[in-house]
Write a protein that holds these residues in place. Structure first.
Motif, PDB file in Angstrom:
ATOM      1  N   HIS A   4      24.818  39.378  42.518  1.00 15.47           N
ATOM      2  CA  HIS A   4      25.340  40.396  43.424  1.00 15.47           C
ATOM      3  C   HIS A   4      25.194  41.772  42.780  1.00 15.47           C
ATOM      4  O   HIS A   4      25.897  42.118  41.834  1.00 15.47           O
ATOM      5  CB  HIS A   4      26.808  40.121  43.746  1.00 15.47           C
ATOM      6  CG  HIS A   4      27.418  41.175  44.608  1.00 15.47           C
ATOM      7  ND1 HIS A   4      27.040  41.357  45.918  1.00 15.47           N
ATOM      8  CD2 HIS A   4      28.347  42.108  44.339  1.00 15.47           C
ATOM      9  CE1 HIS A   4      27.725  42.372  46.415  1.00 15.47           C
ATOM     10  NE2 HIS A   4      28.525  42.841  45.476  1.00 15.47           N
ATOM     11  N   TYR A   5      24.250  42.532  43.298  1.00 19.75           N
ATOM     12  CA  TYR A   5      24.036  43.917  42.856  1.00 19.75           C
ATOM     13  C   TYR A   5      24.599  44.808  43.958  1.00 19.75           C
ATOM     14  O   TYR A   5      24.015  44.936  45.028  1.00 19.75           O
ATOM     15  CB  TYR A   5      22.550  44.171  42.632  1.00 19.75           C
ATOM     16  CG  TYR A   5      22.184  45.549  42.161  1.00 19.75           C
ATOM     17  CD1 TYR A   5      23.030  46.307  41.375  1.00 19.75           C
ATOM     18  CD2 TYR A   5      20.956  46.093  42.494  1.00 19.75           C
ATOM     19  CE1 TYR A   5      22.673  47.561  40.929  1.00 19.75           C
ATOM     20  CE2 TYR A   5      20.583  47.349  42.059  1.00 19.75           C
ATOM     21  CZ  TYR A   5      21.447  48.085  41.279  1.00 19.75           C
ATOM     22  OH  TYR A   5      21.085  49.338  40.858  1.00 19.75           O
ATOM     23  N   PRO A   6      25.747  45.422  43.730  1.00 18.91           N
ATOM     24  CA  PRO A   6      26.468  46.126  44.784  1.00 18.91           C
ATOM     25  C   PRO A   6      25.720  47.346  45.337  1.00 18.91           C
ATOM     26  O   PRO A   6      25.098  48.088  44.595  1.00 18.91           O
ATOM     27  CB  PRO A   6      27.762  46.591  44.109  1.00 18.91           C
ATOM     28  CG  PRO A   6      27.803  45.951  42.790  1.00 18.91           C
ATOM     29  CD  PRO A   6      26.443  45.471  42.456  1.00 18.91           C
ATOM     30  N   GLY A  60      12.573  42.253  38.519  1.00 17.88           N
ATOM     31  CA  GLY A  60      11.680  43.102  39.304  1.00 17.88           C
ATOM     32  C   GLY A  60      12.041  43.179  40.775  1.00 17.88           C
ATOM     33  O   GLY A  60      11.178  43.457  41.613  1.00 17.88           O
ATOM     34  N   ASN A  61      13.307  42.955  41.084  1.00 19.59           N
ATOM     35  CA  ASN A  61      13.730  43.008  42.488  1.00 19.59           C
ATOM     36  C   ASN A  61      13.729  44.434  43.005  1.00 19.59           C
ATOM     37  O   ASN A  61      14.113  45.367  42.296  1.00 19.59           O
ATOM     38  CB  ASN A  61      15.137  42.428  42.649  1.00 19.59           C
ATOM     39  CG  ASN A  61      15.151  40.936  42.576  1.00 19.59           C
ATOM     40  OD1 ASN A  61      14.141  40.284  42.776  1.00 19.59           O
ATOM     41  ND2 ASN A  61      16.299  40.381  42.279  1.00 19.59           N
ATOM     42  N   ARG A  62      13.322  44.550  44.249  1.00 19.22           N
ATOM     43  CA  ARG A  62      13.379  45.840  44.932  1.00 19.22           C
ATOM     44  C   ARG A  62      13.975  45.700  46.321  1.00 19.22           C
ATOM     45  O   ARG A  62      14.290  46.692  46.956  1.00 19.22           O
ATOM     46  CB  ARG A  62      11.986  46.447  45.017  1.00 19.22           C
ATOM     47  CG  ARG A  62      11.440  46.806  43.649  1.00 19.22           C
ATOM     48  CD  ARG A  62      10.105  47.454  43.714  1.00 19.22           C
ATOM     49  NE  ARG A  62      10.120  48.579  44.641  1.00 19.22           N
ATOM     50  CZ  ARG A  62       9.045  49.231  45.026  1.00 19.22           C
ATOM     51  NH1 ARG A  62       7.863  48.886  44.561  1.00 19.22           N
ATOM     52  NH2 ARG A  62       9.125  50.231  45.872  1.00 19.22           N
ATOM     53  N   TYR A  63      14.088  44.458  46.795  1.00 21.56           N
ATOM     54  CA  TYR A  63      14.513  44.218  48.173  1.00 21.56           C
ATOM     55  C   TYR A  63      15.565  43.115  48.216  1.00 21.56           C
ATOM     56  O   TYR A  63      15.590  42.234  47.384  1.00 21.56           O
ATOM     57  CB  TYR A  63      13.311  43.799  49.030  1.00 21.56           C
ATOM     58  CG  TYR A  63      12.180  44.788  48.955  1.00 21.56           C
ATOM     59  CD1 TYR A  63      12.236  45.985  49.662  1.00 21.56           C
ATOM     60  CD2 TYR A  63      11.077  44.545  48.152  1.00 21.56           C
ATOM     61  CE1 TYR A  63      11.213  46.909  49.586  1.00 21.56           C
ATOM     62  CE2 TYR A  63      10.043  45.457  48.067  1.00 21.56           C
ATOM     63  CZ  TYR A  63      10.112  46.640  48.785  1.00 21.56           C
ATOM     64  OH  TYR A  63       9.101  47.540  48.701  1.00 21.56           O
ATOM     65  N   PRO A  76      17.394  40.297  50.947  1.00 22.13           N
ATOM     66  CA  PRO A  76      17.561  39.321  49.876  1.00 22.13           C
ATOM     67  C   PRO A  76      16.212  38.912  49.267  1.00 22.13           C
ATOM     68  O   PRO A  76      15.169  39.013  49.920  1.00 22.13           O
ATOM     69  CB  PRO A  76      18.192  38.121  50.581  1.00 22.13           C
ATOM     70  CG  PRO A  76      17.633  38.186  51.976  1.00 22.13           C
ATOM     71  CD  PRO A  76      17.482  39.660  52.282  1.00 22.13           C
ATOM     72  N   THR A  77      16.254  38.457  48.047  1.00 22.33           N
ATOM     73  CA  THR A  77      15.090  37.895  47.375  1.00 22.33           C
ATOM     74  C   THR A  77      15.498  36.547  46.793  1.00 22.33           C
ATOM     75  O   THR A  77      16.506  36.459  46.106  1.00 22.33           O
ATOM     76  CB  THR A  77      14.590  38.814  46.245  1.00 22.33           C
ATOM     77  OG1 THR A  77      14.213  40.078  46.805  1.00 22.33           O
ATOM     78  CG2 THR A  77      13.402  38.206  45.524  1.00 22.33           C
ATOM     79  N   ILE A  99      10.826  37.370  49.641  1.00 23.45           N
ATOM     80  CA  ILE A  99      11.617  38.567  49.946  1.00 23.45           C
ATOM     81  C   ILE A  99      11.977  38.531  51.420  1.00 23.45           C
ATOM     82  O   ILE A  99      11.113  38.326  52.275  1.00 23.45           O
ATOM     83  CB  ILE A  99      10.824  39.837  49.608  1.00 23.45           C
ATOM     84  CG1 ILE A  99      10.532  39.875  48.103  1.00 23.45           C
ATOM     85  CG2 ILE A  99      11.571  41.087  50.060  1.00 23.45           C
ATOM     86  CD1 ILE A  99       9.518  40.918  47.698  1.00 23.45           C
ATOM     87  N   GLY A 100      13.251  38.746  51.707  1.00 24.69           N
ATOM     88  CA  GLY A 100      13.715  38.811  53.087  1.00 24.69           C
ATOM     89  C   GLY A 100      14.206  37.475  53.601  1.00 24.69           C
ATOM     90  O   GLY A 100      14.242  36.477  52.903  1.00 24.69           O
TER      91      GLY A 100
END
Length: 102
Positions: free
Chosen positions: A19-21, A58-61, A63-64, A79-80
């Motif tokens: 969980h990245y707020p 390396g997350n940018r989006y 949900p992944t 992703i998504g």
């Protein structure tokens, strides 16, 4: 995620939520604990307030979904939303692989 956890945990699937707020109230551990309880999430969820884990993968989006094999290699990333059948097939395939020899 809950369904896959229920279906495959006894076969070796380990799900860890990260969980990245996005909002300030999502940084509060008590709020996250309550959300995990309310959503009946039975797998661990890490609170990644500084985004270190998020960036390490390396997350940018959001949900992944990332699947890591028994040797620790990333083998699948989606992703998504959607592609649930494809993701489940990848889970089944990775669970069927042998553990590496020592």
């Amino acid at each position: 995620m809950r369904e896959w956890n229920s279906k495959y945990a006894d076969q070796g699937l380990v799900i860890i939520g990260n969980h990245y707020p996005e909002f300030n109230y999502e940084r509060d551990l008590t709020n996250v604990e309550q959300a995990v309880k309310d959503l009946e999430i039975e797998y661990p969820v890490c609170l990644d307030n500084d985004g270190a884990t998020w960036r390490a993968f390396g997350n940018r989006y959001w949900p992944t979904k990332i699947l890591i094999d028994k040797q620790g290699h990333i083998r699948y990333r989606h992703i998504g939303e959607g592609r649930y059948a494809e993701t489940e097939a990848a889970i089944q395939s990775l669970l069927a692989e042998e553990y590496p020899s020592s």
